[in-house]
Scaffold this motif. Structure first.
Motif, PDB file in Angstrom:
ATOM      1  N   TYR A   1       0.823  -1.204   0.000  1.00  0.00           N
ATOM      2  CA  TYR A   1       0.000   0.000   0.000  1.00  0.00           C
ATOM      3  C   TYR A   1       0.863   1.262   0.000  1.00  0.00           C
ATOM      4  O   TYR A   1       0.530   2.257  -0.651  1.00  0.00           O
ATOM      5  CB  TYR A   1      -0.920   0.013   1.224  1.00  0.00           C
ATOM      6  N   LEU A   2       1.956   1.240   0.734  1.00  0.00           N
ATOM      7  CA  LEU A   2       2.852   2.398   0.769  1.00  0.00           C
ATOM      8  C   LEU A   2       3.448   2.670  -0.611  1.00  0.00           C
ATOM      9  O   LEU A   2       3.637   3.829  -1.002  1.00  0.00           O
ATOM     10  CB  LEU A   2       3.955   2.181   1.796  1.00  0.00           C
ATOM     11  N   VAL A   3       3.739   1.604  -1.345  1.00  0.00           N
ATOM     12  CA  VAL A   3       4.230   1.773  -2.719  1.00  0.00           C
ATOM     13  C   VAL A   3       3.153   2.409  -3.595  1.00  0.00           C
ATOM     14  O   VAL A   3       3.416   3.334  -4.366  1.00  0.00           O
ATOM     15  CB  VAL A   3       4.682   0.422  -3.311  1.00  0.00           C
ATOM     16  N   LYS A   4       1.912   1.927  -3.471  1.00  0.00           N
ATOM     17  CA  LYS A   4       0.812   2.502  -4.242  1.00  0.00           C
ATOM     18  C   LYS A   4       0.588   3.964  -3.868  1.00  0.00           C
ATOM     19  O   LYS A   4       0.317   4.812  -4.730  1.00  0.00           O
ATOM     20  CB  LYS A   4      -0.475   1.703  -4.006  1.00  0.00           C
ATOM     21  N   LEU A   5       0.695   4.262  -2.576  1.00  0.00           N
ATOM     22  CA  LEU A   5       0.537   5.639  -2.121  1.00  0.00           C
ATOM     23  C   LEU A   5       1.627   6.527  -2.709  1.00  0.00           C
ATOM     24  O   LEU A   5       1.367   7.651  -3.170  1.00  0.00           O
ATOM     25  CB  LEU A   5       0.598   5.673  -0.591  1.00  0.00           C
ATOM     26  N   TYR A   6       2.851   6.008  -2.719  1.00  0.00           N
ATOM     27  CA  TYR A   6       3.948   6.767  -3.315  1.00  0.00           C
ATOM     28  C   TYR A   6       3.681   7.045  -4.792  1.00  0.00           C
ATOM     29  O   TYR A   6       3.923   8.156  -5.289  1.00  0.00           O
ATOM     30  CB  TYR A   6       5.272   6.008  -3.161  1.00  0.00           C
ATOM     31  N   GLU A   7       3.192   6.049  -5.497  1.00  0.00           N
ATOM     32  CA  GLU A   7       2.928   6.205  -6.927  1.00  0.00           C
ATOM     33  C   GLU A   7       1.885   7.292  -7.191  1.00  0.00           C
ATOM     34  O   GLU A   7       1.965   8.010  -8.197  1.00  0.00           O
ATOM     35  CB  GLU A   7       2.488   4.877  -7.528  1.00  0.00           C
ATOM     36  N   LYS A   8       0.918   7.449  -6.277  1.00  0.00           N
ATOM     37  CA  LYS A   8      -0.077   8.505  -6.422  1.00  0.00           C
ATOM     38  C   LYS A   8       0.588   9.875  -6.405  1.00  0.00           C
ATOM     39  O   LYS A   8       0.293  10.747  -7.226  1.00  0.00           O
ATOM     40  CB  LYS A   8      -1.122   8.422  -5.301  1.00  0.00           C
TER      41      LYS A   8
ATOM     42  N   LEU B   1       7.438  10.379   2.231  1.00  0.00           N
ATOM     43  CA  LEU B   1       7.125   8.953   2.189  1.00  0.00           C
ATOM     44  C   LEU B   1       8.391   8.111   2.119  1.00  0.00           C
ATOM     45  O   LEU B   1       8.538   7.128   2.845  1.00  0.00           O
ATOM     46  CB  LEU B   1       6.222   8.645   0.997  1.00  0.00           C
ATOM     47  N   LEU B   2       9.328   8.504   1.255  1.00  0.00           N
ATOM     48  CA  LEU B   2      10.565   7.738   1.126  1.00  0.00           C
ATOM     49  C   LEU B   2      11.362   7.745   2.433  1.00  0.00           C
ATOM     50  O   LEU B   2      11.927   6.719   2.830  1.00  0.00           O
ATOM     51  CB  LEU B   2      11.422   8.301  -0.012  1.00  0.00           C
ATOM     52  N   THR B   3      11.409   8.904   3.092  1.00  0.00           N
ATOM     53  CA  THR B   3      12.114   8.981   4.373  1.00  0.00           C
ATOM     54  C   THR B   3      11.573   7.964   5.356  1.00  0.00           C
ATOM     55  O   THR B   3      12.321   7.184   5.970  1.00  0.00           O
ATOM     56  CB  THR B   3      11.985  10.397   4.973  1.00  0.00           C
ATOM     57  N   ASN B   4      10.264   7.959   5.524  1.00  0.00           N
ATOM     58  CA  ASN B   4       9.662   7.092   6.529  1.00  0.00           C
ATOM     59  C   ASN B   4       9.661   5.630   6.123  1.00  0.00           C
ATOM     60  O   ASN B   4       9.868   4.752   6.971  1.00  0.00           O
ATOM     61  CB  ASN B   4       8.252   7.585   6.852  1.00  0.00           C
ATOM     62  N   ILE B   5       9.463   5.340   4.847  1.00  0.00           N
ATOM     63  CA  ILE B   5       9.560   3.947   4.405  1.00  0.00           C
ATOM     64  C   ILE B   5      10.958   3.420   4.688  1.00  0.00           C
ATOM     65  O   ILE B   5      11.138   2.286   5.148  1.00  0.00           O
ATOM     66  CB  ILE B   5       9.214   3.818   2.909  1.00  0.00           C
ATOM     67  N   GLY B   6      11.970   4.244   4.427  1.00  0.00           N
ATOM     68  CA  GLY B   6      13.339   3.836   4.717  1.00  0.00           C
ATOM     69  C   GLY B   6      13.544   3.538   6.192  1.00  0.00           C
ATOM     70  O   GLY B   6      14.182   2.545   6.566  1.00  0.00           O
ATOM     71  N   ILE B   7      12.987   4.391   7.061  1.00  0.00           N
ATOM     72  CA  ILE B   7      13.138   4.173   8.496  1.00  0.00           C
ATOM     73  C   ILE B   7      12.385   2.922   8.931  1.00  0.00           C
ATOM     74  O   ILE B   7      12.856   2.159   9.790  1.00  0.00           O
ATOM     75  CB  ILE B   7      12.680   5.411   9.282  1.00  0.00           C
ATOM     76  N   PHE B   8      11.207   2.678   8.330  1.00  0.00           N
ATOM     77  CA  PHE B   8      10.509   1.420   8.613  1.00  0.00           C
ATOM     78  C   PHE B   8      11.420   0.229   8.304  1.00  0.00           C
ATOM     79  O   PHE B   8      11.526  -0.719   9.086  1.00  0.00           O
ATOM     80  CB  PHE B   8       9.241   1.281   7.763  1.00  0.00           C
ATOM     81  N   LEU B   9      12.088   0.298   7.154  1.00  0.00           N
ATOM     82  CA  LEU B   9      12.939  -0.816   6.733  1.00  0.00           C
ATOM     83  C   LEU B   9      14.180  -0.938   7.610  1.00  0.00           C
ATOM     84  O   LEU B   9      14.751  -2.028   7.729  1.00  0.00           O
ATOM     85  CB  LEU B   9      13.335  -0.644   5.266  1.00  0.00           C
ATOM     86  N   ALA B  10      14.597   0.162   8.233  1.00  0.00           N
ATOM     87  CA  ALA B  10      15.742   0.102   9.143  1.00  0.00           C
ATOM     88  C   ALA B  10      15.435  -0.731  10.382  1.00  0.00           C
ATOM     89  O   ALA B  10      16.351  -1.179  11.076  1.00  0.00           O
ATOM     90  CB  ALA B  10      16.159   1.510   9.560  1.00  0.00           C
ATOM     91  N   THR B  11      14.149  -0.944  10.656  1.00  0.00           N
ATOM     92  CA  THR B  11      13.782  -1.771  11.819  1.00  0.00           C
ATOM     93  C   THR B  11      13.757  -3.263  11.476  1.00  0.00           C
ATOM     94  O   THR B  11      13.747  -4.099  12.381  1.00  0.00           O
ATOM     95  CB  THR B  11      12.388  -1.386  12.361  1.00  0.00           C
ATOM     96  N   ASP B  12      13.746  -3.585  10.182  1.00  0.00           N
ATOM     97  CA  ASP B  12      13.637  -4.988   9.758  1.00  0.00           C
ATOM     98  C   ASP B  12      15.028  -5.611   9.688  1.00  0.00           C
ATOM     99  O   ASP B  12      15.566  -5.883   8.608  1.00  0.00           O
ATOM    100  CB  ASP B  12      12.926  -5.087   8.411  1.00  0.00           C
ATOM    101  N   ILE B  13      15.626  -5.806  10.855  1.00  0.00           N
ATOM    102  CA  ILE B  13      16.981  -6.349  10.967  1.00  0.00           C
ATOM    103  C   ILE B  13      16.970  -7.477  11.993  1.00  0.00           C
ATOM    104  O   ILE B  13      16.043  -7.612  12.796  1.00  0.00           O
ATOM    105  CB  ILE B  13      17.993  -5.256  11.384  1.00  0.00           C
ATOM    106  N   SER B  14      18.023  -8.267  11.994  1.00  0.00           N
ATOM    107  CA  SER B  14      18.065  -9.449  12.860  1.00  0.00           C
ATOM    108  C   SER B  14      17.924  -9.099  14.335  1.00  0.00           C
ATOM    109  O   SER B  14      17.340  -9.867  15.102  1.00  0.00           O
ATOM    110  CB  SER B  14      19.365 -10.222  12.626  1.00  0.00           C
ATOM    111  N   TYR B  15      18.445  -7.947  14.746  1.00  0.00           N
ATOM    112  CA  TYR B  15      18.342  -7.516  16.143  1.00  0.00           C
ATOM    113  C   TYR B  15      16.887  -7.486  16.614  1.00  0.00           C
ATOM    114  O   TYR B  15      16.590  -7.763  17.775  1.00  0.00           O
ATOM    115  CB  TYR B  15      18.988  -6.142  16.303  1.00  0.00           C
ATOM    116  N   ASN B  16      15.971  -7.128  15.697  1.00  0.00           N
ATOM    117  CA  ASN B  16      14.554  -7.012  16.040  1.00  0.00           C
ATOM    118  C   ASN B  16      13.763  -8.297  15.807  1.00  0.00           C
ATOM    119  O   ASN B  16      12.547  -8.306  15.964  1.00  0.00           O
ATOM    120  CB  ASN B  16      13.914  -5.872  15.242  1.00  0.00           C
TER     121      ASN B  16
END
Length: 293
Positions: A83-90, A103-118
Motif C-alpha cells: 500500500y505504501l508503494v501505491k501511495l507513493y505512486e499517487k 514517504l521515502l524517508t519514513n519507508i526507509g526508516i521502517f525498513l531500518a527496523t527490519d533487521i536481525s536484532y529485532n
C-alpha cells in the motif's frame, strides 16, 4: 510480479499489528485521499509547525508512530508495504516533491527496523508465503523509485532543512545500502557509537563521536580511539549504490550535511579496543554491540 494488496476487510489486519494495534483504519484514510490537495490541506505536510492537523496528517503520523516506535519491528509492515508503494505512486504521478520525499524517508526508516536484532527468531515462518513475496517485491519497487527520486530532485533536497535532509539520507541508507547501519545511526543520534569487541567481549559505551569531535582538540582525542576512514568525497559517480560508505558520504556532502559526512569517516573507521588491543571496523562493532551487548 505485482505486489498483492490485502483487502481491508481481511482478518490479517488484526493479526499483523503495529505498536498500538491495527493500522488498517489510518491506511484506509491515506489510500482514499486525493493527490491533488487544496492549499489549506497541503499544510499538513509542508509546515511541521502548523498546529492545524488534517485527517491525512493524523493518519500518516499514526502509521509512522505505529511502524517505527522505539525502532522496533512491527509485522504490520508486511501488509502495509504494498500500500505504501501505491501511495507513493499517487504522489509521484502528481510530481509532488515534498510528499514523495516524506514517504521515502519514513519507508526507509521502517525498513531500518527490519533487521536481525529485532527478530529474536525467524518470525517470517508465520507469514504466508504470498504476503512475504509481496513485501519483498514492494521493497524492490520502492528502491528503484528512490533512485529515480534522487536523480530528479537532488537540487530541491538541498533546499529543505538540515534535520529533514539528515532523516531522508538515513532512510536512503536503510533502503539502498545497509539497514543495520541506519539503525545504529538513528538510535545513536549520529553521536553515540557503542563498540563491542568480539575478541575479548568488551563493551565500550563511552565513545560519543559528536561530543568529542567538535570540541577543542576533540579530533586528536577521538583519533586516539578511532582511526577515521579515508575521505571519498568527490569519488561517487552518482549512479552506483554498491559501496555504501562511498555513496552515502557523498550524498550527505552533496546535500549540504557536511558535518555528518565528516562524522561518517569515524563511523566507518577502525577502532582499537582499549582492553585487548584488537582492531576492528567501527560500524561492524557498533552493530555487534546491539546484538551482543
Amino acid at each position: 510480479m505485482e505486489p498483492k494488496l490485502i483487502e481491508f476487510n481481511s482478518e490479517l489486519w488484526e493479526m499483523f499489528r503495529g505498536a498500538y494495534g491495527t493500522i488498517r483504519d489510518d491506511l484506509k484514510v491515506l489510500m482514499g485521499s486525493d493527490p491533488v490537495l487544496s492549499e489549506n490541506e497541503q499544510q499538513w505536510y509542508v509546515d511541521p509547525s502548523d498546529k492545524t492537523e488534517s485527517d491525512l496528517r493524523i493518519a500518516f503520523d499514526n502509521i509512522c508512530e505505529q511502524l517505527w516506535h522505539q525502532m522496533s519491528f512491527y509485522d504490520a509492515l508486511y501488509l502495509a508495504m504494498p500500500y505504501l508503494v501505491k501511495l507513493y505512486e499517487k504522489w509521484q504521478q502528481n510530481a509532488d516533491f515534498r510528499m514523495q520525499g516524506m514517504l521515502l524517508t519514513n519507508i526507509g526508516i521502517f525498513l531500518a527496523t527490519d533487521i536481525s536484532y529485532n527478530h529474536e527468531i525467524d518470525d517470517t515462518e508465520k507469514v504466508p508465503k504470498e504476503i512475504l513475496e509481496s513485501y519483498h517485491q514492494s521493497i524492490k519497487i520502492i528502491r528503484e523509485k528512490a533512485k529515480e527520486f534522487l536523480h530528479c530532485y537532488k537540487e530541491q533536497l538541498k533546499q529543505i532543512d538540515e534535520e529533514s535532509r539528515s532523516m531522508f539520507c538515513l532512510g536512503m541508507l536503510a533502503m539502498l545500502g545497509d539497514p543495520e547501519a541506519a539503525f545504529v545511526l538513528i538510535l545513536g543520534g549520529w553521536n553515540q557509537c557503542l563498540q563491542y569487541c568480539p575478541n575479548c567481549d568488551n563493551l565500550n559505551e563511552d565513545t560519543e563521536i559528536d561530543s568529542i569531535l567538535f570540541q577543542s582538540n576533540g579530533k586528536k582525542e577521538l583519533e586516539k580511539k578511532i582511526k577515521p576512514a579515508e575521505s571519498v568525497i568527490g569519488q561517487w559517480d552518482g549512479q552506483s549504490f554498491d559501496h555504501t560508505y562511498l555513496w552515502f558520504s557523498n550524498l550527505l556532502y552533496e546535500l549540504g550535511n557536511e558535518k555528518e559526512a565528516e562524522k561518517l569517516r569515524y563511523f566507518y573507521g577502525t577502532y582499537t579496543c582499549p582492553n585487548c588491543g584488537a582492531a576492528g571496523k567501527v560500524m561492524e562493532q557498533a552493530k555487534l554491540a546491539y546484538i551482543e551487548g
